[in-house]
Scaffold this active site. Structure first.
Site, mmCIF file in Angstrom:
data_model
loop_
_atom_site.group_PDB
_atom_site.id
_atom_site.type_symbol
_atom_site.label_atom_id
_atom_site.label_comp_id
_atom_site.label_asym_id
_atom_site.label_seq_id
_atom_site.Cartn_x
_atom_site.Cartn_y
_atom_site.Cartn_z
ATOM 1 N N SER A 1 8.044 -12.394 -2.801
ATOM 2 C CA SER A 1 8.022 -10.943 -2.576
ATOM 3 C C SER A 1 8.589 -10.530 -1.230
ATOM 4 O O SER A 1 8.516 -9.366 -0.859
ATOM 5 C CB SER A 1 6.598 -10.411 -2.691
ATOM 6 O OG SER A 1 6.065 -10.788 -3.906
ATOM 7 N N THR B 1 -0.772 -4.783 3.885
ATOM 8 C CA THR B 1 -0.095 -5.422 2.753
ATOM 9 C C THR B 1 -0.840 -4.995 1.499
ATOM 10 O O THR B 1 -2.045 -4.744 1.558
ATOM 11 C CB THR B 1 -0.105 -6.955 2.907
ATOM 12 O OG1 THR B 1 0.508 -7.544 1.763
ATOM 13 C CG2 THR B 1 -1.500 -7.530 3.058
ATOM 14 N N GLY B 2 -0.140 -4.869 0.389
ATOM 15 C CA GLY B 2 -0.832 -4.485 -0.843
ATOM 16 C C GLY B 2 -0.074 -3.403 -1.588
ATOM 17 O O GLY B 2 1.157 -3.315 -1.497
ATOM 18 N N THR C 1 9.712 -6.880 3.354
ATOM 19 C CA THR C 1 9.305 -7.095 1.959
ATOM 20 C C THR C 1 10.444 -6.698 1.025
ATOM 21 O O THR C 1 11.334 -5.946 1.415
ATOM 22 C CB THR C 1 8.067 -6.238 1.620
ATOM 23 O OG1 THR C 1 7.643 -6.510 0.284
ATOM 24 C CG2 THR C 1 8.362 -4.760 1.726
ATOM 25 N N ARG D 1 12.796 3.296 -5.003
ATOM 26 C CA ARG D 1 11.419 3.281 -4.494
ATOM 27 C C ARG D 1 11.358 2.564 -3.137
ATOM 28 O O ARG D 1 11.876 1.476 -2.962
ATOM 29 C CB ARG D 1 10.519 2.571 -5.497
ATOM 30 C CG ARG D 1 9.027 2.509 -5.114
ATOM 31 C CD ARG D 1 8.649 1.200 -4.478
ATOM 32 N NE ARG D 1 7.202 1.080 -4.290
ATOM 33 C CZ ARG D 1 6.618 0.144 -3.542
ATOM 34 N NH1 ARG D 1 7.366 -0.737 -2.904
ATOM 35 N NH2 ARG D 1 5.320 0.093 -3.415
ATOM 36 N N THR E 1 3.968 -8.487 1.265
ATOM 37 C CA THR E 1 4.639 -8.102 2.505
ATOM 38 C C THR E 1 4.195 -9.026 3.621
ATOM 39 O O THR E 1 3.015 -9.314 3.745
ATOM 40 C CB THR E 1 4.179 -6.697 2.919
ATOM 41 O OG1 THR E 1 4.374 -5.832 1.835
ATOM 42 C CG2 THR E 1 4.897 -6.214 4.160
HETATM 43 N N1 GLY Z 1 3.239 -3.344 0.371
HETATM 44 C C1 GLY Z 1 4.523 -3.580 -0.100
HETATM 45 C C2 GLY Z 1 4.997 -2.571 -1.041
HETATM 46 O O1 GLY Z 1 4.216 -1.940 -1.722
HETATM 47 O O2 GLY Z 1 6.186 -2.386 -1.139
#
Ligand code: GLY
Length: 382
Positions: free
Chosen positions: A73, A262-263, A229, A239, A211
């Site tokens: 990711s 992160t999340g 990320t 997005r 991330t």
């Molecule tokens: N936290 C990384 C994302 O949602 O892109």
């Protein structure tokens, strides 16, 4: 207390703060989300060789942009969007000047974090996005290349074969929970205002959000933070998540400390949890308590969201909080640790309603206060 006592009390407090700061310090320090220890070690090596906090964040985070180094990711070659392209988000922040450089929806350039650094160094802007960010990167000398890999091509094919699931669309036809697009909007019912929103991404788990967020404090006490990320797997093209948004993905302040998140970025960016955590630390909370309060604020509105925050104050005290997983590991290397160390935080299970009197003081400030009072008592009575 009488006026001389107040003077003595503050004098004692000054002495204790001085001793505490010089004996208890664990800076310099590098802290990052997840057990991505290669990034921590790289950042630490920069600092150990008298490099700056900004360089530590940039070079540490960049390690994870190499394919397969940390998690799929982060970086190129994985987690493509709905049309099969991997796009990158990154930011870097200098806690001394509060300068920020960020890129979102960056296409065909691998080194997103370094491009973010270039935005900080070579413009007075904060945030560049999309094709224009790519053009800027090319101007600054970065290579423009294809970010597909066999892995990302396979991820894309499997997603199409699974009727484009997971899918982040809503209120469209055909039904996005069953079918691929193209989609058309459907007539929406009047929007009801609900306190507990269901607008979370049920697809966020330990593999679909990784991330890397880093915070570094160098030998001169300068603090920097950053993130990188490739965002949500199979996201809608265009997005941009929380990671490149200052205050959401990361935030640092040279007088307080720093935090990184992160999340589920679509939810997290609505609450600026990194900024919120630094703000709670400024009010005297420990990094762990500050992070927990920030996660808790999100839970009030999104009780099923998944995410985590890691934080560090200027003394090098660190902590984290999370929801939606069992554990949240984060990595640390500091002046006091022999080796890079992974700490595991047990995630909170549900929203807690705090009252104003629940404000938890930092142990650090409590300790100073107790010792100062003891010295005052001792000097007055002996
Ligand atoms: N936290 C990384 C994302 O949602 O892109």
């Amino acid at each position: 207390m009488s006026a001389p006592s107040i003077q003595k009390y503050f004098l004692a407090k000054l002495v204790v703060v001085f001793i505490y700061v010089y004996i208890g310090n664990t800076i310099p320090i590098v802290v990052n989300t997840w057990p991505f220890t290669e990034a921590t070690i790289k950042g630490w090596n920069v600092i150990a060789n008298n490099g700056s906090a900004l360089d530590a964040v940039e070079q540490g985070g960049s390690v994870c942009e190499e394919f397969g180094k940390c998690a799929t990711s982060v970086g190129y070659g994985a987690d493509p969007d709905e049309i099969g392209e991997t796009t990158l988000d990154a930011m870097i922040m200098d806690g001394t000047s509060h300068d920020v450089g960020a890129v979102g929806d960056l296409r065909r350039v691998k080194s997103a974090l370094s491009v973010a650094r270039a935005v900080l160094e070579y413009t007075t802007h904060t945030f560049l996005v999309g094709e224009s960010a790519t053009n800027f990167a090319a101007e600054m000398g970065f290579s423009v290349v294809d970010l597909h890999s066999n892995f990302s091509t396979q991820q894309f094919k499997s997603w199409r074969k699974a009727n484009c699931q997971p899918n982040y669309r809503q209120n469209v036809a055909p039904d996005p929970t069953k079918s691929c697009g193209p989609y058309q909007p459907v007539k929406r019912r009047a929007r009801r205002q609900v306190e507990r929103s269901s607008r979370v991404s049920p697809w966020v788990d330990e593999n679909n959000h990784d991330t890397i967020g880093l915070i570094a404090i160098d030998k001169d006490g300068n603090i920097a933070g950053g993130t990188t990320t490739n965002g949500m797997n199979h996201k809608v093209p265009g997005r941009v998540g929380d990671s490149p948004v200052a205050g959401a993905g990361a935030y640092v302040d040279k007088d307080i400390g720093g935090a990184a998140g992160t999340g589920d970025g679509d939810v997290m960016m609505r609450f600026l949890p990194a900024y919120q955590t630094v703000s709670y630390m400024e009010q005297g909370l420990t990094p762990a308590d500050a992070a927990e309060r920030s996660i808790n604020r999100i839970l009030k509105y999104y009780p099923t969201f998944s995410g985590a925050v890691v934080a560090v104050n200027l003394k090098g005290d660190h902590g984290g909080a999370c929801h939606g997983f069992d554990l949240f590991p984060y990595s640390v290397q500091s002046a006091q640790l022999q080796n890079v160390t992974v700490y595991n935080v047990t995630c909170i299970k549900k929203y807690v309603k705090y009252s104003a009197s629940d404000r938890k003081e930092s142990n650090y400030f409590n300790l100073i206060d107790w010792i100062s009072r003891f010295i005052l008592y001792y000097t007055q009575n002996v």
